[in-house]
Design a protein around this motif. Structure first.
Motif, PDB file in Angstrom:
ATOM      1  N   ARG A 154      48.283  48.487  39.005  1.00  0.00           N
ATOM      2  CA  ARG A 154      49.741  48.555  39.159  1.00  0.00           C
ATOM      3  C   ARG A 154      50.305  49.886  38.656  1.00  0.00           C
ATOM      4  NH1 ARG A 154      51.411  42.792  36.747  1.00  0.00           N
ATOM      5  NH2 ARG A 154      49.617  43.386  35.501  1.00  0.00           N
ATOM      6  N   SER A 155      49.788  50.338  37.502  1.00  0.00           N
ATOM      7  CA  SER A 155      50.306  51.585  36.928  1.00  0.00           C
ATOM      8  C   SER A 155      49.149  52.297  36.234  1.00  0.00           C
ATOM      9  CB  SER A 155      51.403  51.267  35.912  1.00  0.00           C
ATOM     10  OG  SER A 155      50.804  50.755  34.730  1.00  0.00           O
ATOM     11  N   PRO A 156      49.323  53.545  35.866  1.00  0.00           N
ATOM     12  CA  PRO A 156      48.233  54.239  35.159  1.00  0.00           C
ATOM     13  C   PRO A 156      47.812  53.489  33.896  1.00  0.00           C
ATOM     14  CG  PRO A 156      49.859  55.823  35.899  1.00  0.00           C
ATOM     15  CD  PRO A 156      50.435  54.465  36.189  1.00  0.00           C
ATOM     16  N   ALA A 157      48.749  52.834  33.223  1.00  0.00           N
ATOM     17  CA  ALA A 157      48.403  52.107  31.996  1.00  0.00           C
ATOM     18  C   ALA A 157      47.561  50.865  32.282  1.00  0.00           C
ATOM     19  CB  ALA A 157      49.670  51.709  31.253  1.00  0.00           C
ATOM     20  N   ASP A 158      47.558  50.407  33.536  1.00  0.00           N
ATOM     21  CA  ASP A 158      46.813  49.194  33.883  1.00  0.00           C
ATOM     22  C   ASP A 158      45.387  49.480  34.356  1.00  0.00           C
ATOM     23  OD1 ASP A 158      48.686  46.986  33.466  1.00  0.00           O
ATOM     24  OD2 ASP A 158      49.916  48.010  34.967  1.00  0.00           O
ATOM     25  N   LEU A 159      45.009  50.736  34.451  1.00  0.00           N
ATOM     26  CA  LEU A 159      43.626  51.052  34.851  1.00  0.00           C
ATOM     27  C   LEU A 159      42.670  50.605  33.739  1.00  0.00           C
ATOM     28  CD1 LEU A 159      44.278  54.686  36.150  1.00  0.00           C
ATOM     29  CD2 LEU A 159      43.633  52.739  37.594  1.00  0.00           C
ATOM     30  N   VAL A 160      41.575  49.935  34.130  1.00  0.00           N
ATOM     31  CA  VAL A 160      40.596  49.507  33.127  1.00  0.00           C
ATOM     32  C   VAL A 160      39.325  50.352  33.267  1.00  0.00           C
ATOM     33  CG1 VAL A 160      41.494  47.165  32.929  1.00  0.00           C
ATOM     34  CG2 VAL A 160      39.728  47.665  34.623  1.00  0.00           C
ATOM     35  N   PHE A 161      38.445  50.258  32.285  1.00  0.00           N
ATOM     36  CA  PHE A 161      37.181  51.010  32.253  1.00  0.00           C
ATOM     37  C   PHE A 161      37.442  52.514  32.429  1.00  0.00           C
ATOM     38  CE2 PHE A 161      36.098  46.869  34.437  1.00  0.00           C
ATOM     39  CZ  PHE A 161      35.703  46.234  33.276  1.00  0.00           C
ATOM     40  N   LYS A 162      38.422  53.034  31.691  1.00  0.00           N
ATOM     41  CA  LYS A 162      38.847  54.429  31.891  1.00  0.00           C
ATOM     42  C   LYS A 162      37.693  55.415  31.703  1.00  0.00           C
ATOM     43  CE  LYS A 162      43.796  54.022  31.024  1.00  0.00           C
ATOM     44  NZ  LYS A 162      43.913  52.637  30.515  1.00  0.00           N
ATOM     45  N   ARG A 183      52.598  52.280  41.070  1.00  0.00           N
ATOM     46  CA  ARG A 183      53.719  53.104  40.571  1.00  0.00           C
ATOM     47  C   ARG A 183      53.151  54.127  39.598  1.00  0.00           C
ATOM     48  NH1 ARG A 183      55.037  48.075  39.587  1.00  0.00           N
ATOM     49  NH2 ARG A 183      54.532  48.398  37.399  1.00  0.00           N
ATOM     50  N   GLY A 184      53.451  55.374  39.813  1.00  0.00           N
ATOM     51  CA  GLY A 184      52.959  56.417  38.916  1.00  0.00           C
ATOM     52  C   GLY A 184      53.853  56.575  37.695  1.00  0.00           C
ATOM     53  N   ASP A 186      55.081  60.028  34.702  1.00  0.00           N
ATOM     54  CA  ASP A 186      55.243  61.482  34.649  1.00  0.00           C
ATOM     55  C   ASP A 186      53.919  62.227  34.627  1.00  0.00           C
ATOM     56  OD1 ASP A 186      57.860  60.960  34.650  1.00  0.00           O
ATOM     57  OD2 ASP A 186      58.176  61.220  32.476  1.00  0.00           O
ATOM     58  N   GLU A 187      52.918  61.608  33.989  1.00  0.00           N
ATOM     59  CA  GLU A 187      51.642  62.314  33.844  1.00  0.00           C
ATOM     60  C   GLU A 187      50.665  62.059  34.995  1.00  0.00           C
ATOM     61  OE1 GLU A 187      50.185  61.403  29.861  1.00  0.00           O
ATOM     62  OE2 GLU A 187      52.280  61.724  29.248  1.00  0.00           O
ATOM     63  N   TRP A 188      50.921  61.067  35.813  1.00  0.00           N
ATOM     64  CA  TRP A 188      49.969  60.680  36.864  1.00  0.00           C
ATOM     65  C   TRP A 188      49.943  61.693  37.993  1.00  0.00           C
ATOM     66  CZ3 TRP A 188      45.884  57.827  37.389  1.00  0.00           C
ATOM     67  CH2 TRP A 188      45.426  57.481  38.663  1.00  0.00           C
ATOM     68  N   LYS A 189      48.783  62.270  38.214  1.00  0.00           N
ATOM     69  CA  LYS A 189      48.649  63.300  39.256  1.00  0.00           C
ATOM     70  C   LYS A 189      47.966  62.742  40.515  1.00  0.00           C
ATOM     71  CE  LYS A 189      49.710  66.992  36.546  1.00  0.00           C
ATOM     72  NZ  LYS A 189      50.129  66.219  35.357  1.00  0.00           N
ATOM     73  N   GLY A 190      47.443  61.517  40.384  1.00  0.00           N
ATOM     74  CA  GLY A 190      46.644  60.962  41.485  1.00  0.00           C
ATOM     75  C   GLY A 190      47.506  60.305  42.548  1.00  0.00           C
ATOM     76  N   ASN A 191      46.848  59.532  43.389  1.00  0.00           N
ATOM     77  CA  ASN A 191      47.527  58.887  44.509  1.00  0.00           C
ATOM     78  C   ASN A 191      48.437  57.760  44.026  1.00  0.00           C
ATOM     79  OD1 ASN A 191      47.493  58.651  47.612  1.00  0.00           O
ATOM     80  ND2 ASN A 191      47.225  56.530  46.929  1.00  0.00           N
ATOM     81  N   VAL A 192      49.568  57.600  44.725  1.00  0.00           N
ATOM     82  CA  VAL A 192      50.450  56.460  44.476  1.00  0.00           C
ATOM     83  C   VAL A 192      50.527  55.659  45.767  1.00  0.00           C
ATOM     84  CG1 VAL A 192      52.776  55.710  43.887  1.00  0.00           C
ATOM     85  CG2 VAL A 192      51.784  57.706  42.739  1.00  0.00           C
TER      86      VAL A 192
END
Lengths: 282, 333
Positions: A154-162, A183-184, A186-192
């Protein structure tokens, strides 16, 4: 394969062995990965990728989880906080005694996958069961073709196994990791964008009998299947893993049936071709 | 054939009880069932018991292991008792068939359930045949059961009116008849004719037909009156679903398994809230498909023995024979 399990056998079908949490990794706000060994520091049992384990806190309860990966001396369970047992697990600390039994289920079809390119697709915590096969393929790199992981949350904070998705896996030769978030920030540079749209954008080719292994929320799977069909993936080459409520793990207590299959025994891994022959009751 | 007059049965049971833990059909408190034999106590050898004998092998609740915890530490110990040799006396052919089906579940497909096997292995089975429907709701004959004779037992008794005709069906059975030979005479016997069953559901081809009926509107219709009470599953001799749960008191506790029922919504509801069988339509459909399609696909037998308990006790008269009839009447496009 008749496994006659005696009472003195340390791993019987219904009676667990005592284990200990030796490490806890906070993946995100409501997901933690628990590393479990026996009190003597050994691996409780050796599962095949995709198999399941019943994990319990003795005085709370037990639940069936995918074994997300394993080390030489431990099993890993990535668990979302969602009920009585998982609340207790999330409050547990390193050193907590647990009980564990298994392994259960069929696991991923390794012989079928070997020698082929593999596309892994995960959504949210759905990456947990897929990770067991990804790590197997990484460890047995020569036995597989090219590897690609498409993972979304859902968001960068929800990514697991970073550590795996950002550092370990992208460094593996012939392996590519593509990430997306709904949803990205401010720091997310990847795909949304949602995973199914991202798949169509990346357009992985099904050529060379490529296998796709996917797991995620049901709504994501539904639309991913449409995207994969558009790209020309065969139903026999699309593999997923299901979850159902389970108690015994050995096809006897009844509840995890889909038609005449028991997910705990005949699953949890099924091809899309197999699922299409089963009643849509999962 | 060896025969024993019925008036000698209580003397025979007295003798057997010296050697075995003897379980016999008893009237119970309003619910007839298999219970330990007591000399001079009530034994009801006419008709079938209301409660099936499945709890002899698969108790309604059964402790599996105990544990103790101390802060973060803990230990556990398996509780698997080897029971004494026991005899189940007076099992009807429908219930003998149900034990055969439970064997499929607990002893095959890769895993042996020791809690079941330990009791099953130590139980000597004596069956008594029926010469027709024991109850108005009986339909065993339609489910492929010979009401008069069982083979998968140690000793079978034919009901010959004032006496029983005894046949050994296993080596243990032979030894048993020799040991108690003084109770038996040798006689030429004529088996009585089997009287007509009122209920005769036709299950020919039903598994194949049901394979095409998962989405049929019939399930909505037949499930409408179900209360979801689960009485059918508790009385069914073949229903084997179980739950695993625990009790904790202070730092001690135990885990047990207990009968569960597919009629309850919690049965399949997952921790996250998703339930693949959310309403009684799906649950009733699963129950009947399990009996008539899924179990035959997996094990080759119907999971119904025609004992008639579910239809005799359902509070809203759900009737599997009637549902079988409705399935037959469906015309598939």
């Amino acid at each position: 394969m008749t496994q006659v399990l005696r009472a003195e056998n340390p791993v019987s079908p219904l009676v667990p062995v005592v284990g200990k949490i030796i490490k806890i990794v906070a993946e995100k706000i409501d997901v933690k990965t628990f590393h479990v060994s026996t009190p003597e520091g050994e691996k409780p049992f050796t599962p095949a990728p995709g198999q399941l384990g019943m994990l319990s806190i003795l005085n709370v309860g037990e639940g069936m989880f995918s074994i997300t990966t394993q080390g030489p001396n431990h099993l890993e369970f990535s668990i979302k906080k969602t009920g009585v047992l998982t609340d207790a697990l999330h409050e547990a600390e390193v050193g907590q005694t647990v009980a564990v039994r298994g392994p259960y289920g069929n696991g991923f079809p390794l012989d079928f996958c070997k020698g082929k390119d593999i596309l892994f697709i995960g959504g949210g915590i759905g990456l947990a069961p897929v990770r067991s096969l990804i790590n197997y393929a990484v460890e047995n790199r020569g036995a597989f073709g090219n590897l690609q992981v498409i993972y979304g949350s859902r968001s960068p904070a929800d990514l697991v196994f970073k550590e795996d998705i950002l550092e370990n896996w992208p460094k593996v030769p012939g392996m590519k990791v593509d990430l997306t978030v709904d949803r990205g920030d401010d720091e997310w540079k990847g795909n949304v964008g949602f995973v199914p749209a991202f798949i169509e954008q990346l357009a992985p080719s099904p050529d060379g009998d490529k296998v796709c292994v996917l797991c995620g929320p049901p709504i994501m799977i539904k639309f991913c299947l449409q995207s994969l069909a558009k790209l020309g993936f065969k139903d026999e080459n699309i593999i997923t893993t299901l979850e159902m409520r389970m108690k015994c793990g050995v096809g006897k207590c009844g509840r995890c049936n889909i038609g005449s299959c028991f997910v705990c025994l005949d699953g949890p891994v099924f091809t899309l071709a197999q699922l299409q022959k089963m009643p849509p009751e999962y | 054939m060896k025969t024993v007059v019925k008036s000698k049965i209580s003397a025979l049971l007295d003798e057997i009880a010296k050697e075995f833990n003897l379980l016999v059909p008893t009237a119970g408190d309003g619910a007839s069932k298999f219970a330990p034999y007591t000399s001079g106590g009530q034994v009801s050898l006419d008709g079938r018991t209301l409660l099936p004998p499945k709890d002899v092998f698969f108790p309604q609740t059964e402790k599996m292991y105990k544990f103790s915890t101390d802060g973060m530490a803990g230990s556990l110990e398996t509780l698997l008792e080897a029971p004494k040799h026991q005899m189940l006396f007076g099992v009807r052919p429908c219930d003998v068939k149900s034990i055969h089906e439970l064997d499929h579940v607990f002893l095959t497909k890769g895993f042996v359930d020791e809690f079941y096997q330990s009791k099953r292995d130590r139980t000597f089975l004596v069956s008594i045949g029926c010469n027709g429907p024991a109850e108005p709701t009986c339909f065993c004959q339609s489910m492929g059961v010979n009401p008069q004779e069982s083979d998968a037992v140690d000793v079978h008794l034919f009901d010959l009116g004032s006496e029983y005709g005894a046949v050994a069906k296993s080596e243990n059975g032979e030894a048993f008849l020799q040991k108690y030979a003084s109770f038996f005479n040798e006689a030429e016997v004529q088996l009585p004719a089997i009287s007509e069953f009122a209920l005769k559901p036709d299950v020919e081809g039903i598994t194949e037909k049901l394979q095409q009926m998962f989405d049929h509107p019939l399930w909505e219709e037949v499930s409408r009156k179900c209360l979801g009470c689960g009485a059918c599953t508790y009385l069914c001799p073949t229903c084997h679903c179980f739950d695993i749960s625990g009790r904790v008191a202070g730092n001690q506790g135990f885990k047990f398994r207990c009968w569960d029922s597919c009629m309850f919504s919690e049965y399949t509801r997952m921790a996250g809230g998703h339930n693949p069988r959310p309403s009684k339509k799906e649950r009733v459909r699963n129950r009947f498909l399990h009996k008539l399609q899924y179990f035959p696909e997996r094990y080759g037998d119907l999971l119904c023995t025609g004992c008639g308990r579910c239809l005799s006790k359902c509070p809203v008269n759900m009737d599997i024979t009637n549902i079988i009839k409705q399935i037959r009447e469906v015309e598939l496009a």
